[in-house]
Design a protein around this motif. Structure first.
Motif, PDB file in Angstrom:
ATOM      1  N   GLY A  81      -8.100   6.539   0.769  1.00 33.65           N
ATOM      2  CA  GLY A  81      -7.085   6.909  -0.235  1.00 33.65           C
ATOM      3  C   GLY A  81      -6.358   5.690  -0.764  1.00 33.65           C
ATOM      4  O   GLY A  81      -5.375   5.801  -1.487  1.00 33.65           O
ATOM      5  N   GLY A  82      -6.851   4.508  -0.412  1.00 32.61           N
ATOM      6  CA  GLY A  82      -6.197   3.279  -0.884  1.00 32.61           C
ATOM      7  C   GLY A  82      -5.094   2.866   0.052  1.00 32.61           C
ATOM      8  O   GLY A  82      -4.823   3.506   1.066  1.00 32.61           O
ATOM      9  N   GLY A  83      -4.457   1.759  -0.288  1.00 31.75           N
ATOM     10  CA  GLY A  83      -3.389   1.217   0.544  1.00 31.75           C
ATOM     11  C   GLY A  83      -2.857   0.000  -0.143  1.00 31.75           C
ATOM     12  O   GLY A  83      -2.759  -0.023  -1.355  1.00 31.75           O
ATOM     13  N   ARG A  84      -2.527  -1.018   0.640  1.00 35.10           N
ATOM     14  CA  ARG A  84      -2.007  -2.247   0.035  1.00 35.10           C
ATOM     15  C   ARG A  84      -3.046  -2.865  -0.903  1.00 35.10           C
ATOM     16  O   ARG A  84      -2.727  -3.392  -1.949  1.00 35.10           O
TER      17      ARG A  84
ATOM     18  N   THR B 111       4.134  -2.721  -2.896  1.00 41.69           N
ATOM     19  CA  THR B 111       3.796  -2.432  -1.502  1.00 41.69           C
ATOM     20  C   THR B 111       4.214  -1.006  -1.137  1.00 41.69           C
ATOM     21  O   THR B 111       3.460  -0.249  -0.528  1.00 41.69           O
ATOM     22  N   ALA B 114       2.017   1.565  -2.924  1.00 41.23           N
ATOM     23  CA  ALA B 114       0.660   1.631  -2.353  1.00 41.23           C
ATOM     24  C   ALA B 114       0.657   2.527  -1.124  1.00 41.23           C
ATOM     25  O   ALA B 114      -0.249   3.332  -0.937  1.00 41.23           O
ATOM     26  N   ALA B 117       1.069   6.121  -2.295  1.00 36.74           N
ATOM     27  CA  ALA B 117      -0.161   6.625  -2.934  1.00 36.74           C
ATOM     28  C   ALA B 117      -1.230   6.946  -1.888  1.00 36.74           C
ATOM     29  O   ALA B 117      -1.909   7.965  -1.978  1.00 36.74           O
ATOM     30  N   HIS B 118      -1.344   6.079  -0.887  1.00 38.29           N
ATOM     31  CA  HIS B 118      -2.335   6.313   0.168  1.00 38.29           C
ATOM     32  C   HIS B 118      -2.057   7.626   0.890  1.00 38.29           C
ATOM     33  O   HIS B 118      -2.946   8.456   1.084  1.00 38.29           O
ATOM     34  N   LEU B 166      -1.350   3.184  -8.123  1.00 38.81           N
ATOM     35  CA  LEU B 166      -2.155   2.256  -7.335  1.00 38.81           C
ATOM     36  C   LEU B 166      -2.585   1.070  -8.175  1.00 38.81           C
ATOM     37  O   LEU B 166      -2.626  -0.057  -7.711  1.00 38.81           O
ATOM     38  N   SER B 169       0.272  -1.246  -8.305  1.00 42.01           N
ATOM     39  CA  SER B 169       0.454  -1.858  -6.996  1.00 42.01           C
ATOM     40  C   SER B 169      -0.578  -2.941  -6.726  1.00 42.01           C
ATOM     41  O   SER B 169      -0.261  -4.030  -6.283  1.00 42.01           O
ATOM     42  N   HIS B 170      -1.836  -2.654  -7.042  1.00 41.14           N
ATOM     43  CA  HIS B 170      -2.889  -3.622  -6.739  1.00 41.14           C
ATOM     44  C   HIS B 170      -2.797  -4.831  -7.635  1.00 41.14           C
ATOM     45  O   HIS B 170      -3.039  -5.950  -7.210  1.00 41.14           O
TER      46      HIS B 170
END
Lengths: 121, 340
Positions: A81-84, B111, B114, B117-118, B166, B169-170
């Motif tokens: 699901g994604g992350g940093r 950060t 992210a 969102a995760h 995301l 964020s990325h």
């Protein structure tokens, strides 16, 4: 039909994907902890593994690497699901470590079913 | 964390007016001191010359007086110039500090988002999977199946917003991926954008046919330009107005560009979108790149457009400068280094 080892620390994800896979006729082994995957494989011999990437005890990428070293013919599908970092970066890493396919959460379960069909023989 | 809106002359050097008064009185005191010293010196010398008239010192008195007067004026002039230079340097320092604080704030938000969102993506997976599972067991025309369609729509909408979050964020964290020829990509994006511009808007373009490459993928470049144009259209609030888009190559970094703590290298391209819409206050300009910040009416914008653009441009080593005033319009200028 395949014996699927479903590894995800999120109980609801395991419940939902487990229900989908069982309805499609697959046998499902649920495991919340990446560290116990090797023991489960040795005990239950799954045909395919579906694993999350970001998990608390042991990252999915590490699990994939360990499993792939020991069982190079055992197909692994990674999901995140994604992350940093972006989903793509995690999933690219998963592929580099030996995953045969990757999925961005939330995904359409029909895609997962077709991947299982494709890779579990 | 420092709030960029708190960074101004008042917070760094006390109240701005107090500072200006201190500078003014310092100059005045210096000038008066010099003046009185001069008078005193002149009177002493004059008295001395009267006592020794036989020495014929009048010419020397005149020369001395002229020299003292010139020195006093030069001192006064130099003091004013130095005070102005000091003020300018303080302002530049404030701009740099403000940009760095903004950059740190956006990275922290990246950060945080992210992580959010995760987690939410993980929660959406069972919502979507179980809804589709239940729906597959219902007759398609049943009310229940149609209700579940709405659940899927809503969850799909949430997933779409998370994708944008995301993306922001990325871009706030990651480095380089993707390249494009800026001239071609901007031309294509403008064709798409033209369809979204109402006929009441005068749309002008000044695009150099550049063949230079920047480290932004075609899709990200298109998204960035579309976000900027969409904001310009929204700033006109449906009234007749003007939007101008320009693309130019710059061989050196203009002195007016705010670097935002980055080493901006030349040659670079400058992409500008300007409008003569409602404009923004200084506070609004500071918050313009914050995710979910919007000045639009409820339902008219998610507030993710420009934060997404900021992320894309930052990732390519570029900066965005905003010039705006309420009632006078806005200019958003993007500066991105050329890599080949």
């Amino acid at each position: 039909m395949a014996k699927v080892l479903l590894v995800d620390d999120d109980e609801l994800v395991r419940y939902a994907l487990g229900a989908v896979l069982r309805k499609a006729g697959h046998e499902v082994i649920e495991e919340p902890n990446g560290k116990k995957v090797m023991a489960v494989i040795a005990a239950q011999s799954p045909d395919i593994i579906v694993t999350d990437i970001i998990m608390p005890e042991q990252e999915g990428t590490e699990t994939i690497m360990i499993v792939h070293n020991e069982y190079p013919d055992l197909p692994i599908i990674a999901m995140s699901g994604g992350g940093r970092n972006s989903c793509e970066e995690y999933l690219d890493a998963a592929k580099a470590f030996g995953a045969v396919a990757t999925l961005n959460k939330p995904f359409d379960e029909t895609v997962l079913l077709s991947l299982i069909k494709q890779f579990s023989g | 964390m420092i709030n960029p809106s708190e960074l101004n002359l008042s917070s760094i050097i006390g109240k701005g007016r107090v500072f200006r008064f201190i500078v003014f009185f310092a100059i005045l005191a210096a000038a008066l001191s010099i003046y009185f010293i001069e008078i005193e010196a002149f009177e002493s010398f004059y008295k001395f010359s009267r006592e020794h008239e036989d020495w014929q010192l009048d010419e020397y008195i005149l020369v001395l007086f002229s020299v003292l007067l010139s020195v006093s004026f030069a001192t006064l002039f130099a003091t004013i110039i130095l005070a102005r230079r000091l003020l300018k340097e303080v302002r530049i320092q404030i701009d740099v500090e403000r940009s760095l604080a903004q950059s740190r704030k956006l990275q922290s938000m990246g950060t945080l988002l992210a992580g959010v969102a995760h987690s939410v993506n993980n929660h959406l997976q069972p919502v979507l999977s179980l809804t589709r599972l239940v729906q597959s067991e219902l007759p398609k025309s049943s009310d229940e199946a149609q209700h579940l369609d709405k659940v899927l729509q809503a969850a799909g909408g949430a997933a779409s917003i998370l994708k944008s979050v995301l993306s922001f964020s990325h871009h706030a964290h990651s480095d380089i991926s993707g390249r494009s020829k800026i001239g071609n990509t901007i031309a294509v994006a403008l064709d798409i954008a033209a369809a979204a511009i109402p006929s009441s808007v005068i749309f002008t373009q000044n695009i150099e046919p550049l063949q230079d490459t920047v480290t932004i993928s075609e899709i990200d470049l298109e998204i960035s330009l579309l976000n900027m144009i969409t904001n310009a259209v929204d700033a006109l609030e449906g009234k007749p107005g003007q939007i101008n888009v320009s693309l130019n190559k710059l061989e050196s970094v203009p002195a007016t560009v705010l670097h935002q703590g980055k080493m901006l290298s030349a040659p670079l391209v400058c992409l500008k979108v300007s409008d003569n819409g409602k404009g923004m206050s200084e506070d609004e300009q500071i918050r313009i790149f914050d995710p979910f910040y919007t000045t639009k009416d409820v339902g008219k914008g998610t507030g993710l457009g420009l934060s997404e653009t900021h992320g894309i441009i930052a990732k390519a080593g570029g900066v965005i400068n905003v010039t705006s005033a309420p009632g006078e319009g806005t200019e958003i200028a993007v500066y991105v280094p050329i890599i080949e």
